[in-house]
Design a protein around this motif. Structure first.
Motif, mmCIF file in Angstrom:
data_model
loop_
_atom_site.group_PDB
_atom_site.id
_atom_site.type_symbol
_atom_site.label_atom_id
_atom_site.label_comp_id
_atom_site.label_asym_id
_atom_site.label_seq_id
_atom_site.Cartn_x
_atom_site.Cartn_y
_atom_site.Cartn_z
ATOM 1 N N LYS A 226 0.991 -1.004 -0.026
ATOM 2 C CA LYS A 226 0.017 -0.087 0.070
ATOM 3 C C LYS A 226 0.597 1.150 0.129
ATOM 4 C CE LYS A 226 -4.178 2.035 2.268
ATOM 5 N NZ LYS A 226 -4.951 1.916 3.380
ATOM 6 N N PHE A 227 1.942 1.331 0.859
ATOM 7 C CA PHE A 227 2.868 2.518 0.921
ATOM 8 C C PHE A 227 3.557 2.389 -0.598
ATOM 9 C CE2 PHE A 227 7.395 3.592 1.202
ATOM 10 C CZ PHE A 227 7.211 4.936 1.374
ATOM 11 N N GLU A 228 4.040 1.398 -1.122
ATOM 12 C CA GLU A 228 4.644 1.725 -2.381
ATOM 13 C C GLU A 228 3.722 2.153 -3.387
ATOM 14 O OE1 GLU A 228 7.497 -2.236 -2.162
ATOM 15 O OE2 GLU A 228 5.460 -2.385 -3.265
ATOM 16 N N ARG A 229 2.280 1.757 -3.642
ATOM 17 C CA ARG A 229 1.466 2.248 -4.349
ATOM 18 C C ARG A 229 1.084 3.631 -4.296
ATOM 19 N NH1 ARG A 229 -2.115 -1.792 -3.780
ATOM 20 N NH2 ARG A 229 -3.416 -0.611 -2.013
ATOM 21 N N LEU A 230 0.854 4.230 -2.976
ATOM 22 C CA LEU A 230 0.549 5.405 -2.696
ATOM 23 C C LEU A 230 2.049 6.325 -2.956
ATOM 24 C CD1 LEU A 230 -1.244 5.037 0.535
ATOM 25 C CD2 LEU A 230 -2.084 5.909 -1.573
ATOM 26 N N ALA A 231 3.056 5.874 -2.597
ATOM 27 C CA ALA A 231 4.458 6.665 -2.869
ATOM 28 C C ALA A 231 4.663 6.915 -4.526
ATOM 29 C CB ALA A 231 5.684 5.887 -2.282
ATOM 30 N N THR B 215 11.268 13.193 -6.804
ATOM 31 C CA THR B 215 10.272 12.338 -7.095
ATOM 32 C C THR B 215 10.454 11.321 -8.236
ATOM 33 O OG1 THR B 215 9.162 14.078 -8.589
ATOM 34 C CG2 THR B 215 8.346 14.081 -6.635
ATOM 35 N N TYR C 187 7.475 -2.381 -6.181
ATOM 36 C CA TYR C 187 6.446 -2.714 -6.694
ATOM 37 C C TYR C 187 6.397 -3.244 -7.859
ATOM 38 C CZ TYR C 187 1.437 -1.850 -7.284
ATOM 39 O OH TYR C 187 0.103 -1.900 -7.413
ATOM 40 N N ALA D 207 2.247 6.801 -6.730
ATOM 41 C CA ALA D 207 1.137 7.696 -7.353
ATOM 42 C C ALA D 207 1.190 9.233 -7.019
ATOM 43 C CB ALA D 207 -0.268 6.881 -6.828
ATOM 44 N N TRP D 208 1.511 9.465 -5.611
ATOM 45 C CA TRP D 208 1.630 10.632 -5.340
ATOM 46 C C TRP D 208 2.943 11.281 -5.688
ATOM 47 C CZ3 TRP D 208 -1.440 14.092 -3.894
ATOM 48 C CH2 TRP D 208 -2.813 13.665 -3.290
ATOM 49 N N SER D 209 4.193 10.672 -5.867
ATOM 50 C CA SER D 209 5.318 11.000 -6.474
ATOM 51 C C SER D 209 5.123 11.551 -8.010
ATOM 52 C CB SER D 209 6.468 10.080 -6.537
ATOM 53 O OG SER D 209 6.900 9.840 -5.207
#
Length: 179
Positions: free
Chosen positions: A14-19, A55, A66, A21-23
């Motif tokens: 979940k962290f990888e996916r969010l990091a 980023t 990921y 995407a937000w990057s």
């Protein structure tokens, strides 16, 4: 114990996916703001290039783990298509273990470099952010991807199917399996 490892693995995913995407969102937003500032106001923001570089590091190295987790990295399947299931699994174990070893080797050197940046207290030029806070994601990404490849090797050793990654079976990835 397995439940704890599964929960940790799910949290990391979940962290990888969010990091990632937000990057990408931050990178796009900062780049757009800088283009508008440069073309409309004839003023470029000095911090924009640094944020974009940060980023890119995050997307690349967190994204590496990921991609290894999901099996969406670039791969060649011509040899797999010619091999039986047994030999495809053996080849995948060899490939996974060699890739993991290389990634852990690179993580070690990345860690050494990050430690050196911390020791000499190097900062970015514009924002004066300690550089090790950005570069530390390089060894973290390499090590995390290495763990995913170890996981893939273990699944191919203990399972009955061909696994391209911990979450992707060979059949699902379009790799034909002969028995």
């Amino acid at each position: 114990m397995l439940g704890i490892l599964t929960a940790v693995n799910n949290a990391i995913e979940k962290f990888e996916r969010l990091a990632v995407a937000w990057s990408i969102i931050i990178m796009a937003g900062v780049s757009i703001i800088n283009v508008i500032g440069r073309n409309v106001f004839q003023h470029s923001f000095t911090w924009a290039e640094e944020i974009t570089q940060f980023t890119i590091v995050w997307v690349t190295f967190i994204g590496l783990s990921y991609a290894a987790r999901k099996g969406v990295h670039i791969r060649m399947t011509a040899i797999f298509d010619l091999l039986s299931l047994k030999w495809s699994r053996i080849l995948m174990v060899i490939i996974s273990l060699c890739t993991a070893a290389l990634l852990f080797f690179l993580a070690w050197y990345g860690f050494q470099y990050t430690l050196k940046l911390y020791t000499i207290q190097r900062h970015t030029l514009g924002l004066q952010i300690p550089l090790y806070l950005i570069i530390m994601w390089v060894p973290i990404g390499f090590a995390s991807a290495g763990i995913q490849y170890i996981h893939t090797a273990i699944m191919n050793i203990t399972g009955h199917d061909l696994y391209i990654s911990p979450t992707l079976k060979g059949v699902e990835a379009g790799v034909s399996q002969k028995i």
